[in-house]
Design a protein around this motif. Sequence first.
Motif, short mmCIF file in Angstrom:
data_model
loop_
_atom_site.label_atom_id
_atom_site.label_comp_id
_atom_site.label_asym_id
_atom_site.label_seq_id
_atom_site.Cartn_x
_atom_site.Cartn_y
_atom_site.Cartn_z
N GLU A 1 80.13 31.24 2.18
CA GLU A 1 78.92 30.47 1.92
C GLU A 1 79.23 29.15 1.22
O GLU A 1 78.52 28.16 1.43
CB GLU A 1 77.95 31.29 1.05
N GLN A 2 80.27 29.14 0.37
CA GLN A 2 80.62 27.93 -0.37
C GLN A 2 82.11 27.66 -0.24
O GLN A 2 82.93 28.53 -0.56
CB GLN A 2 80.24 28.07 -1.84
N LEU A 3 82.43 26.46 0.22
CA LEU A 3 83.82 26.03 0.36
C LEU A 3 83.99 24.72 -0.39
O LEU A 3 83.29 23.75 -0.11
CB LEU A 3 84.19 25.85 1.83
N ASN A 4 84.91 24.69 -1.34
CA ASN A 4 85.15 23.47 -2.12
C ASN A 4 86.65 23.21 -2.19
O ASN A 4 87.39 23.97 -2.82
CB ASN A 4 84.57 23.60 -3.53
N VAL A 5 87.08 22.16 -1.49
CA VAL A 5 88.49 21.76 -1.52
C VAL A 5 88.61 20.31 -2.00
O VAL A 5 89.60 19.64 -1.73
CB VAL A 5 89.15 21.93 -0.13
N ALA A 6 87.60 19.82 -2.71
CA ALA A 6 87.56 18.42 -3.14
C ALA A 6 88.68 18.09 -4.11
O ALA A 6 89.26 18.96 -4.76
CB ALA A 6 86.21 18.12 -3.78
N ASN A 7 88.98 16.80 -4.21
CA ASN A 7 89.96 16.28 -5.18
C ASN A 7 91.33 16.92 -5.01
O ASN A 7 91.91 17.49 -5.95
CB ASN A 7 89.45 16.47 -6.61
N ASN A 8 91.82 16.87 -3.79
CA ASN A 8 93.19 17.25 -3.49
C ASN A 8 93.81 16.13 -2.66
O ASN A 8 93.35 14.99 -2.74
CB ASN A 8 93.23 18.59 -2.74
N LYS A 9 94.80 16.44 -1.86
CA LYS A 9 95.42 15.45 -0.96
C LYS A 9 95.49 16.01 0.45
O LYS A 9 96.47 15.81 1.18
CB LYS A 9 96.80 15.06 -1.47
N PHE A 10 94.44 16.74 0.85
CA PHE A 10 94.39 17.27 2.20
C PHE A 10 94.25 16.13 3.20
O PHE A 10 93.71 15.06 2.88
CB PHE A 10 93.22 18.24 2.35
N SER A 11 94.69 16.38 4.42
CA SER A 11 94.63 15.36 5.46
C SER A 11 94.36 16.01 6.80
O SER A 11 94.14 17.21 6.90
CB SER A 11 95.95 14.57 5.49
N GLY A 12 94.37 15.18 7.85
CA GLY A 12 94.07 15.69 9.19
C GLY A 12 92.56 15.78 9.41
O GLY A 12 91.76 15.19 8.69
N GLU A 13 92.19 16.54 10.42
CA GLU A 13 90.78 16.71 10.76
C GLU A 13 90.24 18.02 10.21
O GLU A 13 90.97 19.01 10.11
CB GLU A 13 90.59 16.67 12.27
N ILE A 14 88.96 18.03 9.84
CA ILE A 14 88.31 19.27 9.42
C ILE A 14 88.14 20.14 10.66
O ILE A 14 87.51 19.73 11.64
CB ILE A 14 86.93 18.99 8.80
N PRO A 15 88.71 21.34 10.67
CA PRO A 15 88.58 22.20 11.86
C PRO A 15 87.11 22.50 12.18
O PRO A 15 86.32 22.82 11.28
CB PRO A 15 89.34 23.46 11.47
N VAL A 16 86.76 22.40 13.46
CA VAL A 16 85.40 22.71 13.89
C VAL A 16 85.06 24.17 13.55
O VAL A 16 83.92 24.49 13.22
CB VAL A 16 85.25 22.45 15.40
N SER A 17 86.07 25.03 13.60
CA SER A 17 85.83 26.45 13.33
C SER A 17 85.31 26.68 11.92
O SER A 17 84.54 27.61 11.67
CB SER A 17 87.12 27.25 13.56
N ILE A 18 85.71 25.82 10.98
CA ILE A 18 85.23 25.97 9.60
C ILE A 18 83.77 25.54 9.51
O ILE A 18 82.93 26.24 8.94
CB ILE A 18 86.11 25.16 8.63
N CYS A 19 83.47 24.39 10.07
CA CYS A 19 82.09 23.89 10.00
C CYS A 19 81.13 24.76 10.81
O CYS A 19 79.91 24.67 10.63
CB CYS A 19 82.03 22.46 10.51
N SER A 20 81.66 25.61 11.69
CA SER A 20 80.82 26.49 12.52
C SER A 20 80.59 27.85 11.90
O SER A 20 79.95 28.70 12.50
CB SER A 20 81.47 26.66 13.90
N LEU A 21 81.12 28.07 10.69
CA LEU A 21 80.92 29.36 10.04
C LEU A 21 79.43 29.62 9.87
O LEU A 21 78.69 28.77 9.34
CB LEU A 21 81.63 29.39 8.69
N PRO A 22 78.94 30.79 10.25
CA PRO A 22 77.48 31.01 10.33
C PRO A 22 76.75 30.98 8.99
O PRO A 22 75.57 30.67 8.95
CB PRO A 22 77.38 32.39 10.99
N ARG A 23 77.43 31.30 7.87
CA ARG A 23 76.75 31.36 6.58
C ARG A 23 77.10 30.20 5.66
O ARG A 23 76.63 30.17 4.52
CB ARG A 23 77.07 32.68 5.88
N LEU A 24 77.91 29.27 6.13
CA LEU A 24 78.36 28.18 5.28
C LEU A 24 77.20 27.26 4.93
O LEU A 24 76.54 26.69 5.81
CB LEU A 24 79.46 27.39 5.98
#
Length: 384
Positions: free
Chosen positions: A282-305
Amino acid sequence: MMKNPFLNLSLIVFFSIVFIFIPSHQAYYIPPPDLPNPRLQKAYIALQAWKHLMTSDPNDFTSNWCGPNVCNYTGVYCAPAPVDPHSLTVAGVDLNHADITGSLAKELGLLTDLALFHINSNRFCGSIPYTFSNLCRLCELDISNNQFSGEFPSVVLSLPSLKFLDIRFNGFQGDIPSALFDLKLDSLFINNNKFRTSLPENIGNSPVSVIVLANNDLRGCLPSSLAKIKNTLNEIIITNSGLTGCLPPEIGLLDRVTVFDVSLNKLVGSLPESMGGMKIMEQLNVANNKFSGEIPVSICSLPRLENCTYSFNYFCGESAVCLKLPEIDDRKNCIPNRPLQRSPQECASFYAHPVDCGVFGCSPRSPPPPPPPSPPPPPYSHYP
């Protein structure tokens, strides 16, 4: 018979010295009453010893802690004894939010039937007495938001019935013993201390449903063995803890997690595609890091997010599915055509140095490409 004035003076001096050197909590010690119930008699000794180590009780929580009827003391709860239902025993102590100053008495180890010990939001200091190892029935230990200090209170490792441990917001420091993750805990809160260590590989042995390790100096990587808690883990929060390296792909196996928060660390690389398997998140927080690349569509498609926060990274792409989430924060990335992003120069500088997850020692490096095949030998000829 004539009295010796020098003898009387000597006795007065002797007793004066004795009372000067007796600690205050012993000088005012009240002998235990002759109670027919030995459990309550021990409880009286324990609670009176503890009261005499309390130096301030501004809300008068313990003002009625006098007399033999300990079951009437504020914050003390009695119940039938586990092995003798016809006999009362002290089963719980709850002094939450009392603002009491003092320390813990070693005599509290006499409360061997204690199942619950809650003293959060006070000003107790010192350490947890070694005698707590006698509390073999203790299920819940909450000493959070106090002023305890020193090494991790290792006495908790000897409590066989412990299920809930909360020591957050204190001054504990040093290592977190790996044995902590072998306990059969359901909830573990050790955040906001001064621990300085790395997470051990056996973290996956813990059967916790909630684990909060935030605001310590944990350093190192997030072990892939964390995925072994997949059958029980519901929430994991490790914010502001100095984590480095890449997220292991095994993270996606945590398909019962509803809250995943690793913000304010030094994590790099891309978000694993496998996180699309975390179907009830339901809640995903990865802010304030050094992640890169594209946000996977599979994550944004999670049904309860509902809440997805990945601001202050270096992501370079997100799908339209991400933008349809109820709450999203994608500021300060490198995403084209989105507001409040990093400058093109900053993004170009970052992407000029590709991330290699293997350099952190968290996961094996990608194997080097195989060498080109050797040319075939020339055909054999019998002519000179």
